[in-house]
Design a protein around this motif. Structure first.
Motif, PDB file in Angstrom:
ATOM      1  N   GLY A 248      -4.330   3.331  -5.298  1.00 32.80           N
ATOM      2  CA  GLY A 248      -5.846   2.790  -5.297  1.00 32.80           C
ATOM      3  C   GLY A 248      -6.054   3.777  -3.581  1.00 32.80           C
ATOM      4  O   GLY A 248      -5.501   3.642  -3.233  1.00 32.80           O
ATOM      5  N   PHE A 249      -7.706   3.153  -3.748  1.00 31.23           N
ATOM      6  CA  PHE A 249      -8.235   3.819  -2.721  1.00 31.23           C
ATOM      7  C   PHE A 249      -7.337   4.732  -1.898  1.00 31.23           C
ATOM      8  O   PHE A 249      -7.510   6.014  -2.505  1.00 31.23           O
ATOM      9  CB  PHE A 249      -8.140   2.555  -1.404  1.00 31.23           C
ATOM     10  CG  PHE A 249      -8.596   1.394  -1.966  1.00 31.23           C
ATOM     11  CD1 PHE A 249      -9.267   0.979  -2.320  1.00 31.23           C
ATOM     12  CD2 PHE A 249      -7.023   0.125  -2.151  1.00 31.23           C
ATOM     13  CE1 PHE A 249     -10.197  -0.542  -2.665  1.00 31.23           C
ATOM     14  CE2 PHE A 249      -8.148  -1.328  -2.322  1.00 31.23           C
ATOM     15  CZ  PHE A 249      -9.327  -1.473  -2.752  1.00 31.23           C
ATOM     16  N   VAL A 250      -7.032   4.821  -0.757  1.00 30.04           N
ATOM     17  CA  VAL A 250      -6.220   6.056   0.374  1.00 30.04           C
ATOM     18  C   VAL A 250      -4.729   5.099   0.265  1.00 30.04           C
ATOM     19  O   VAL A 250      -4.616   4.370   0.936  1.00 30.04           O
ATOM     20  CB  VAL A 250      -6.865   6.700   1.400  1.00 30.04           C
ATOM     21  CG1 VAL A 250      -5.760   7.322   1.786  1.00 30.04           C
ATOM     22  CG2 VAL A 250      -8.481   7.055   1.010  1.00 30.04           C
ATOM     23  N   PRO A 251      -3.747   5.610  -0.602  1.00 28.48           N
ATOM     24  CA  PRO A 251      -2.661   4.981  -0.300  1.00 28.48           C
ATOM     25  C   PRO A 251      -1.980   4.775   1.058  1.00 28.48           C
ATOM     26  O   PRO A 251      -2.918   5.645   2.098  1.00 28.48           O
ATOM     27  CB  PRO A 251      -1.687   5.491  -1.225  1.00 28.48           C
ATOM     28  CG  PRO A 251      -2.846   6.121  -2.025  1.00 28.48           C
ATOM     29  CD  PRO A 251      -3.416   6.076  -1.639  1.00 28.48           C
TER      30      PRO A 251
ATOM     31  N   ARG B 201      -9.707   5.831 -11.031  1.00 25.01           N
ATOM     32  CA  ARG B 201      -9.560   6.891  -9.341  1.00 25.01           C
ATOM     33  C   ARG B 201      -7.693   6.563  -9.879  1.00 25.01           C
ATOM     34  O   ARG B 201      -7.976   5.740  -9.299  1.00 25.01           O
ATOM     35  CB  ARG B 201     -10.070   6.814  -8.507  1.00 25.01           C
ATOM     36  CG  ARG B 201     -10.152   7.233  -7.393  1.00 25.01           C
ATOM     37  CD  ARG B 201     -10.758   7.248  -6.436  1.00 25.01           C
ATOM     38  NE  ARG B 201     -10.457   7.614  -5.457  1.00 25.01           N
ATOM     39  CZ  ARG B 201      -9.486   6.963  -4.243  1.00 25.01           C
ATOM     40  NH1 ARG B 201      -8.984   6.378  -5.010  1.00 25.01           N
ATOM     41  NH2 ARG B 201      -9.328   7.561  -2.913  1.00 25.01           N
ATOM     42  N   LEU B 202      -7.124   8.106  -9.950  1.00 23.83           N
ATOM     43  CA  LEU B 202      -5.450   7.834  -9.085  1.00 23.83           C
ATOM     44  C   LEU B 202      -5.698   8.518  -7.681  1.00 23.83           C
ATOM     45  O   LEU B 202      -5.703  10.177  -8.146  1.00 23.83           O
ATOM     46  CB  LEU B 202      -4.971   8.289 -10.405  1.00 23.83           C
ATOM     47  CG  LEU B 202      -4.594   7.689 -11.523  1.00 23.83           C
ATOM     48  CD1 LEU B 202      -3.913   7.952 -12.076  1.00 23.83           C
ATOM     49  CD2 LEU B 202      -4.073   6.474 -10.818  1.00 23.83           C
ATOM     50  N   CYS B 203      -4.977   8.118  -6.727  1.00 26.55           N
ATOM     51  CA  CYS B 203      -4.901   9.260  -5.316  1.00 26.55           C
ATOM     52  C   CYS B 203      -3.068   8.969  -5.137  1.00 26.55           C
ATOM     53  O   CYS B 203      -2.754   8.251  -4.546  1.00 26.55           O
ATOM     54  CB  CYS B 203      -5.610   8.599  -4.684  1.00 26.55           C
ATOM     55  SG  CYS B 203      -5.825   9.183  -3.138  1.00 26.55           S
ATOM     56  N   PRO B 204      -2.359   9.824  -6.263  1.00 27.21           N
ATOM     57  CA  PRO B 204      -1.083   9.256  -6.084  1.00 27.21           C
ATOM     58  C   PRO B 204      -0.126  10.615  -4.902  1.00 27.21           C
ATOM     59  O   PRO B 204       0.477  10.984  -5.287  1.00 27.21           O
ATOM     60  CB  PRO B 204      -0.435  10.024  -7.812  1.00 27.21           C
ATOM     61  CG  PRO B 204      -1.990  11.050  -7.868  1.00 27.21           C
ATOM     62  CD  PRO B 204      -2.656  10.311  -7.204  1.00 27.21           C
TER      63      PRO B 204
ATOM     64  N   ILE C 162       0.836  -0.923   0.343  1.00 27.03           N
ATOM     65  CA  ILE C 162       0.428  -0.317  -0.553  1.00 27.03           C
ATOM     66  C   ILE C 162       0.842   1.660   0.156  1.00 27.03           C
ATOM     67  O   ILE C 162       0.197   2.401  -0.780  1.00 27.03           O
ATOM     68  CB  ILE C 162      -0.918  -0.004   1.557  1.00 27.03           C
ATOM     69  CG1 ILE C 162      -1.633  -1.718   0.841  1.00 27.03           C
ATOM     70  CG2 ILE C 162      -1.799   1.056   1.549  1.00 27.03           C
ATOM     71  CD1 ILE C 162      -2.807  -1.387   0.328  1.00 27.03           C
ATOM     72  N   ASP C 163       1.837   1.175   0.682  1.00 24.05           N
ATOM     73  CA  ASP C 163       3.390   2.100  -0.299  1.00 24.05           C
ATOM     74  C   ASP C 163       3.838   2.084  -0.558  1.00 24.05           C
ATOM     75  O   ASP C 163       5.014   2.680  -0.220  1.00 24.05           O
ATOM     76  CB  ASP C 163       3.512   2.000   1.810  1.00 24.05           C
ATOM     77  CG  ASP C 163       4.216   0.763   2.135  1.00 24.05           C
ATOM     78  OD1 ASP C 163       4.790   0.120   1.550  1.00 24.05           O
ATOM     79  OD2 ASP C 163       5.335   0.884   3.036  1.00 24.05           O
TER      80      ASP C 163
END
Ligand SMILES: Cc1ncc(COP(=O)(O)O)c(C=O)c1O
Length: 472
Positions: free
Chosen positions: A84-87, A442-445, A77-78
């Motif tokens: 994705g989602f909230v990293p 959706r991208l959450c970079p 996730i890191d």
């Protein structure tokens, strides 16, 4: 090793500990190509199912198994290309702090058992309070995450506004609100019809007119409006509800204003975030998660309350076995302000991180998240088949692939297929959501270690995958 005492020799502890540190250092050095994988249940049953060991095993062999069967079969996730989602782009200092907190097993529920832990929590919460613009005297505590923070804040609202009498009480939020709010109200005893999920406006923000109308209608019908839940960065699109105007409505109609800023409120640490969060300082309570955009290992959420007495009144209960634990007022027992009695020393990781890196550098890391989402938007806008659905805001951009001449059903199917297709390659990870009933990517970079090249390569890959798909 004395197994009956669960005691290892110094040498054993060192050799195992050094191995764990080496694993972590490799992980944080950024050398991992892949974002981890998501194997099937059957594969993991095969790898991990066994009877409870009767005799214990060589700890190095167990660590081998963790290295081979457990860690690679979880998503990173890191990872810089996890969008994705909230990293959860955590940091090494936070990890060390968690190891210390676990190792010393600090009990931060009561002052008598964890005085310095409580003091560190007081100081760190106060830093967050100031960043959010709440006045001196406001306070709060760390929770396991945003869901718990929302329950905690709404319990304070229930107590302060309703004296815990729930009949006919209603709360309001937009249809973009995180489901943890629905769950929180359910846990607090409210029925589903006591939360009005109002349609959001065309920017996915709580619609003020819809809110004032709903409050008026409810009052006329004999209901008791008591709370409005605003978003400071929705999970779907990063939208921020119109906080100053909502604060006015809340004042006028005597509503508790809770702001769910689990995702977005941590950005108050930087100027760009503060500009987006105007009005946050008028909240009665705020959820903000250091394990999202303040780069902490899970689990650390946070709740701030303008008047912490409401938290205390909502939660304080004293078992007789705790009589010795309750000292003078200024010696804060955090267990009296929330749900948990036994609490780990979560504050340590955020406190150490803020001290080691300093506000301005963490602010720079957060700002980078805003910029990366904007870069992604620019890259997408240059490609003919790709449509930006919501522009980059608060580190999130949503978009769709819309090939010319394809009918809407075919386009929806394509956009549903793209995330699993890219994710199964284990090089990048992204998720879709639904906006106005249609699937969007959706991208959450927000990982500060994400590069522009990571984004370009991800969009290139999506484009290449789309060419291979002819959904019928
Ligand atoms: C806006 C918002 N609120 C609440 C939550 C729930 O937080 P947690 O998963 O830490 O319980 C999330 C999680 O993504 C969120 O984005």
């Amino acid at each position: 090793m004395d197994r009956d005492a669960l005691q290892l020799s110094r040498e054993q502890m060192r050799s195992l500990g050094y191995r764990v540190v080496d694993l972590l250092v490799d992980h944080f050095a950024g050398t991992e190509e892949e974002t981890g994988q998501t194997p099937s249940r059957a594969a993991l049953e095969e790898a991990l199912r066994e009877d409870l060991p009767e005799d214990g095993q060589d700890p190095h062999a167990v660590l081998d198994q963790v290295e081979e069967d457990v860690l690679p079969n979880t998503r990173r996730i890191d990872h810089p290309r996890f969008f994705g989602f909230v990293p959860g782009p955590n940091n090494f200092i936070g990890v060390l702090a968690d190891a210390l907190a676990a190792g010393f097993n600090v009990f931060s529920g009561t002052w008598i058992s964890g005085a310095a832990a409580a003091q560190v929590e007081l100081v760190t919460i106060d830093w967050l309070r100031k960043l959010c613009g709440l006045p001196e005297g406001a306070g709060g505590l760390f929770t396991s995450g945003g869901s718990m923070a929302n329950v905690t804040a709404l319990a304070a609202a229930r107590h302060a506004m309703l004296d815990d009498i729930l009949d006919d009480a209603v709360a309001y939020c937009s249809d973009q609100t995180h489901t943890s709010v629905d769950r929180a109200l359910r846990l607090l005893g409210f029925g589903p019809d006591q939360l009005r999920r109002l349609p959001s406006d065309d920017e996915f923000r709580l619609d003020l007119e819809a809110l004032t109308e709903a409050v008026a209608t409810d009052r006329t019908d004999g209901h008791r409006p008591f709370c409005v839940i605003a978003n400071a960065g929705t999970t779907n699109t990063g939208a921020v509800d119109p906080l100053p105007a909502l604060a006015e409505v809340a004042d006028e109609h005597d509503l508790w204003l809770h702001v769910d800023g689990a995702y977005g409120a941590p950005t108050a640490i930087c100027k760009r975030g503060r500009e987006r969060l105007t009005g946050l300082d008028r909240a009665d309570s705020i959820t903000l998660d250091p394990h999202k955009w303040l780069f902490q290992p899970f689990e650390i959420g946070g709740v701030l309350v303008r008047n912490p007495t409401h938290l205390r009144r909502a939660f304080r209960l004293e078992g007789e076995y705790l009589e010795d634990a309750m000292g003078p007022e200024e010696e804060v027992n955090f267990s009296a302000y929330g749900i948990q009695l036994t609490r780990s020393f979560r504050a340590l990781k955020l406190w150490m991180t803020l001290k080691v890196f300093g506000r301005q550098h963490i602010a720079a890391g957060v700002r980078r998240g805003f910029e990366r989402a904007e870069q992604a938007e620019r890259l997408l806008r240059k490609r003919p088949e790709w449509t930006v659905v919501t522009p980059a805001q608060m580190g999130i951009v949503t978009f769709r692939c819309e090939p010319n001449g394809w009918n809407p059903l075919r386009i929806d199917a394509l956009n549903r297929q793209l995330p699993p297709a890219i994710n199964e390659e284990n090089q990048r990870f992204l998720t879709k959501t639904t906006l106005d009933g249609r699937p969007v990517l959706r991208l959450c970079p927000i990982n500060p270690r994400t590069t522009r090249e990571d984004l370009r390569a991800t969009i290139d890959r999506l484009d290449a995958l789309r060419q291979t798909m002819s959904v019928s």
